[in-house]
Design a protein around this motif. Structure first.
Motif, mmCIF file in Angstrom:
data_model
loop_
_atom_site.group_PDB
_atom_site.id
_atom_site.type_symbol
_atom_site.label_atom_id
_atom_site.label_comp_id
_atom_site.label_asym_id
_atom_site.label_seq_id
_atom_site.Cartn_x
_atom_site.Cartn_y
_atom_site.Cartn_z
ATOM 1 N N GLU A 1 0.825 -1.211 0.000
ATOM 2 C CA GLU A 1 0.000 0.000 0.000
ATOM 3 C C GLU A 1 0.852 1.252 0.000
ATOM 4 O OE1 GLU A 1 -2.461 -0.594 3.385
ATOM 5 O OE2 GLU A 1 -3.578 -2.243 2.482
ATOM 6 N N ALA A 2 1.940 1.240 0.784
ATOM 7 C CA ALA A 2 2.813 2.408 0.836
ATOM 8 C C ALA A 2 3.481 2.646 -0.506
ATOM 9 C CB ALA A 2 3.868 2.223 1.929
ATOM 10 N N ALA A 3 3.951 1.581 -1.138
ATOM 11 C CA ALA A 3 4.621 1.718 -2.433
ATOM 12 C C ALA A 3 3.652 2.212 -3.501
ATOM 13 C CB ALA A 3 5.235 0.383 -2.843
ATOM 14 N N LEU A 4 2.440 1.658 -3.507
ATOM 15 C CA LEU A 4 1.458 2.083 -4.510
ATOM 16 C C LEU A 4 1.040 3.538 -4.289
ATOM 17 C CD1 LEU A 4 -0.774 -1.118 -4.780
ATOM 18 C CD2 LEU A 4 0.815 -0.230 -6.502
ATOM 19 N N ALA A 5 0.878 3.929 -3.036
ATOM 20 C CA ALA A 5 0.507 5.322 -2.755
ATOM 21 C C ALA A 5 1.602 6.271 -3.233
ATOM 22 C CB ALA A 5 0.256 5.502 -1.258
ATOM 23 N N THR A 6 2.863 5.916 -2.993
ATOM 24 C CA THR A 6 3.974 6.747 -3.467
ATOM 25 C C THR A 6 4.001 6.805 -4.977
ATOM 26 O OG1 THR A 6 5.298 6.232 -1.510
ATOM 27 C CG2 THR A 6 6.481 6.992 -3.460
ATOM 28 N N ALA A 7 3.780 5.652 -5.629
ATOM 29 C CA ALA A 7 3.787 5.602 -7.089
ATOM 30 C C ALA A 7 2.659 6.445 -7.685
ATOM 31 C CB ALA A 7 3.677 4.157 -7.562
ATOM 32 N N VAL A 8 1.490 6.396 -7.057
ATOM 33 C CA VAL A 8 0.364 7.207 -7.530
ATOM 34 C C VAL A 8 0.700 8.689 -7.430
ATOM 35 C CG1 VAL A 8 -2.005 7.914 -6.996
ATOM 36 C CG2 VAL A 8 -1.425 5.486 -7.133
ATOM 37 N N ARG A 9 1.267 9.098 -6.304
ATOM 38 C CA ARG A 9 1.646 10.511 -6.160
ATOM 39 C C ARG A 9 2.682 10.905 -7.213
ATOM 40 N NH1 ARG A 9 1.478 9.142 -0.590
ATOM 41 N NH2 ARG A 9 3.761 8.869 -0.541
ATOM 42 N N SER A 10 3.599 10.005 -7.502
ATOM 43 C CA SER A 10 4.632 10.286 -8.492
ATOM 44 C C SER A 10 4.036 10.472 -9.875
ATOM 45 C CB SER A 10 5.650 9.137 -8.499
ATOM 46 O OG SER A 10 6.653 9.342 -9.466
ATOM 47 N N ILE A 11 3.079 9.653 -10.227
ATOM 48 C CA ILE A 11 2.432 9.768 -11.537
ATOM 49 C C ILE A 11 1.557 11.019 -11.610
ATOM 50 C CG2 ILE A 11 0.617 8.732 -12.954
ATOM 51 C CD1 ILE A 11 1.878 6.097 -12.682
ATOM 52 N N GLU A 12 0.816 11.271 -10.554
ATOM 53 C CA GLU A 12 -0.047 12.453 -10.551
ATOM 54 C C GLU A 12 0.773 13.738 -10.617
ATOM 55 O OE1 GLU A 12 -3.933 10.720 -8.115
ATOM 56 O OE2 GLU A 12 -2.355 11.806 -7.038
ATOM 57 N N ALA A 13 1.983 13.694 -10.100
ATOM 58 C CA ALA A 13 2.840 14.886 -10.115
ATOM 59 C C ALA A 13 3.258 15.288 -11.516
ATOM 60 C CB ALA A 13 4.089 14.647 -9.261
ATOM 61 N N VAL A 14 3.184 14.349 -12.470
ATOM 62 C CA VAL A 14 3.524 14.682 -13.863
ATOM 63 C C VAL A 14 2.258 14.853 -14.698
ATOM 64 C CG1 VAL A 14 5.751 13.535 -13.717
ATOM 65 C CG2 VAL A 14 3.771 12.246 -14.552
ATOM 66 N N GLY A 15 1.118 14.992 -14.031
ATOM 67 C CA GLY A 15 -0.126 15.305 -14.733
ATOM 68 C C GLY A 15 -0.868 14.124 -15.294
ATOM 69 N N ILE A 16 -0.593 12.930 -14.789
ATOM 70 C CA ILE A 16 -1.279 11.728 -15.270
ATOM 71 C C ILE A 16 -2.122 11.156 -14.131
ATOM 72 C CG2 ILE A 16 -0.972 9.377 -16.149
ATOM 73 C CD1 ILE A 16 1.682 10.311 -17.369
ATOM 74 N N THR A 17 -3.381 10.879 -14.420
ATOM 75 C CA THR A 17 -4.266 10.248 -13.440
ATOM 76 C C THR A 17 -4.308 8.748 -13.699
ATOM 77 O OG1 THR A 17 -5.658 12.231 -13.298
ATOM 78 C CG2 THR A 17 -6.607 10.150 -12.509
ATOM 79 N N PRO A 18 -3.843 7.923 -12.765
ATOM 80 C CA PRO A 18 -3.822 6.478 -13.007
ATOM 81 C C PRO A 18 -5.225 5.890 -13.049
ATOM 82 C CG PRO A 18 -3.159 6.966 -10.758
ATOM 83 C CD PRO A 18 -3.263 8.282 -11.462
ATOM 84 N N GLN A 19 -5.504 5.119 -14.088
ATOM 85 C CA GLN A 19 -6.789 4.433 -14.182
ATOM 86 C C GLN A 19 -6.835 3.201 -13.295
ATOM 87 O OE1 GLN A 19 -7.710 3.543 -18.328
ATOM 88 N NE2 GLN A 19 -6.536 5.325 -18.997
ATOM 89 N N VAL A 20 -5.667 2.577 -13.106
ATOM 90 C CA VAL A 20 -5.616 1.331 -12.352
ATOM 91 C C VAL A 20 -4.456 1.381 -11.355
ATOM 92 C CG1 VAL A 20 -4.198 0.208 -14.124
ATOM 93 C CG2 VAL A 20 -5.476 -1.187 -12.513
ATOM 94 N N VAL A 21 -4.733 0.910 -10.149
ATOM 95 C CA VAL A 21 -3.706 0.719 -9.123
ATOM 96 C C VAL A 21 -3.873 -0.729 -8.673
ATOM 97 C CG1 VAL A 21 -2.771 1.483 -6.916
ATOM 98 C CG2 VAL A 21 -3.878 3.140 -8.448
ATOM 99 N N SER A 22 -2.979 -1.577 -9.141
ATOM 100 C CA SER A 22 -3.205 -3.021 -9.099
ATOM 101 C C SER A 22 -2.324 -3.705 -8.057
ATOM 102 C CB SER A 22 -2.925 -3.602 -10.490
ATOM 103 O OG SER A 22 -3.234 -4.975 -10.543
ATOM 104 N N ALA A 23 -2.955 -4.557 -7.236
ATOM 105 C CA ALA A 23 -2.272 -5.253 -6.149
ATOM 106 C C ALA A 23 -2.414 -6.761 -6.306
ATOM 107 C CB ALA A 23 -2.854 -4.807 -4.801
ATOM 108 N N GLY A 24 -1.472 -7.512 -5.766
ATOM 109 C CA GLY A 24 -1.571 -8.962 -5.626
ATOM 110 C C GLY A 24 -1.376 -9.228 -4.158
ATOM 111 N N SER A 25 -1.384 -10.393 -3.729
ATOM 112 C CA SER A 25 -1.533 -11.682 -4.351
ATOM 113 C C SER A 25 -2.354 -12.531 -3.393
ATOM 114 C CB SER A 25 -0.147 -12.308 -4.555
ATOM 115 O OG SER A 25 0.516 -12.370 -3.283
ATOM 116 N N THR A 26 -2.520 -13.822 -3.627
ATOM 117 C CA THR A 26 -3.351 -14.634 -2.738
ATOM 118 C C THR A 26 -2.923 -14.558 -1.270
ATOM 119 O OG1 THR A 26 -4.016 -16.135 -4.510
ATOM 120 C CG2 THR A 26 -4.159 -16.985 -2.262
ATOM 121 N N PRO A 27 -1.627 -14.682 -0.931
ATOM 122 C CA PRO A 27 -1.259 -14.630 0.497
ATOM 123 C C PRO A 27 -1.554 -13.294 1.171
ATOM 124 C CG PRO A 27 0.471 -15.697 -0.766
ATOM 125 C CD PRO A 27 -0.479 -15.094 -1.761
#
Length: 342
Positions: A170-196
């Motif tokens: 969750e922390a990594a994805l949140a950081t990645a989303v902020r990084s993408i939004e900072a360049v003016g791109i809104t992510p359509q998908v924030v995808s996580a795994g896995s069964t465990p």
């Protein structure tokens, strides 16, 4: 198996998440269709060949969650898939982005890319802070940056690792989303795994989950606490072929069927309803250690062996024998993507 499919879909629906199951676990068209019928938004594939098999069967929303390098025939195959399906491909470096853009020729905008970031598994995946820069590279090359994904593989280290790995995710994805939004791109998908780790994938930043093993479950997930024994849905039918050694039976399944995942301490698979485990494997011989107090199965007996890790085991077989809970029906389902490794 159907209960597992329905349970995961209900879990996701309660939390507003999309399910995009990983078909590398089953490689089977019929099972993929059941997952879509239950409500999955599409499928996840592990390589171009898997994606081609499912696309050929009519699956039209595919995420190739792997940092593909489009060499050899892959460039043309990816371009063809992008023309017939809604295709997303994982990337974690600028060189691969350039190669994929080149592969798409004059129509790079037909291909969506999803930036893979590392959340602690130390496998593939860029640092989360680099997601925006990579998304910018993709956009400049005409590809469509669709979002970010990660794999919390370190959640399989032990029962106590599942929740911390999900928190890392969750922390990594949140950081990645902020990084993408900072360049003016809104992510359509924030995808996580896995069964465990999926039970803990509840952060609001996540939009979809990509579990695979949940459809069958296995001994590893049981040991982790990610499934219960009565949720295990796949067994290898093994026959006792020799019993000369005391407290041991030889089964007709070895590394060719079961793979090599396991240790002498935990075994290389177990027998359902028993404490007997495969203590050792040759290519075609499984050494079943029968603990004291348990009856040893006699020669000719068929026993249900549960794999440690189900995914590589399924890939060893051409078909699944499918029955209902009462054993009153029997169907044969092809493992259609078997052998598709690139």
């Amino acid at each position: 198996m159907q209960d597992n499919i329905d349970r995961m879909q209900a879990f996701a629906a309660e939390r507003g998440l999309d399910v995009r199951p990983h078909v590398k676990t089953h490689k089977c068209i019929e099972i993929g269709r059941r997952q879509l019928e239950a409500g999955a938004v599409g499928i996840t594939a592990g390589n171009v060949g898997e994606a081609e098999v499912f696309a050929g069967a009519g699956f039209d929303d595919i995420f190739l969650a792997y940092p593909v390098w489009p060499s050899g025939t892959k460039a043309g195959r990816i371009r063809e898939l992008a023309g017939t399906t809604s295709l997303r491909v994982g990337v974690d470096n600028a060189a691969a982005i350039d190669a994929l853009a080149d592969a798409m020729g004059e129509e790079p905008d037909r291909l969506q890319v999803v930036i893979e970031v590392d959340c602690g598994a130390r496998r593939s995946g860029a640092p989360p802070e680099a997601a925006g820069d990579l998304a910018q590279v993709a956009r400049k090359r005409g590809l469509v940056p669709a979002g970010v994904f990660t794999y919390p593989g370190h959640g399989s280290a032990g029962p106590e690792s599942r929740e911390p790995a999900a928190q890392d995710q969750e922390a990594a994805l949140a950081t990645a989303v902020r990084s993408i939004e900072a360049v003016g791109i809104t992510p359509q998908v924030v995808s996580a795994g896995s069964t465990p780790t999926v039970a803990y994938a509840t952060d609001s930043v996540i939009t979809e989950i990509r579990p695979g093993e949940y459809v069958f479950c296995d001994l590893d997930n049981t040991r982790l606490g990610a499934c219960a024994e009565d949720q295990i849905a796949l067994f290898v039918a093994a026959t006792v072929v020799s019993d000369w050694v005391p407290d041991q039976a030889i089964l007709d399944v070895g590394t060719k069927a079961m793979g090599r995942e396991g240790t002498p301490e935990k075994g290389f698979g177990g027998v359902a309803g028993s404490k007997a485990v495969l203590s050792r494997l040759n290519e075609y011989h499984g050494f079943l250690a029968v603990p004291g107090g348990e009856a040893r199965p006699s020669v000719g007996t068929v026993v249900p062996v549960v794999p440690n890790h189900v995914c590589p085991v399924v890939a060893s077989f051409e078909e699944l024998l499918v029955t209902d809970s009462e054993g009153t029906t029997l169907e044969r389902w092809e493992v259609a993507a078997r052998g598709r490794l690139s």
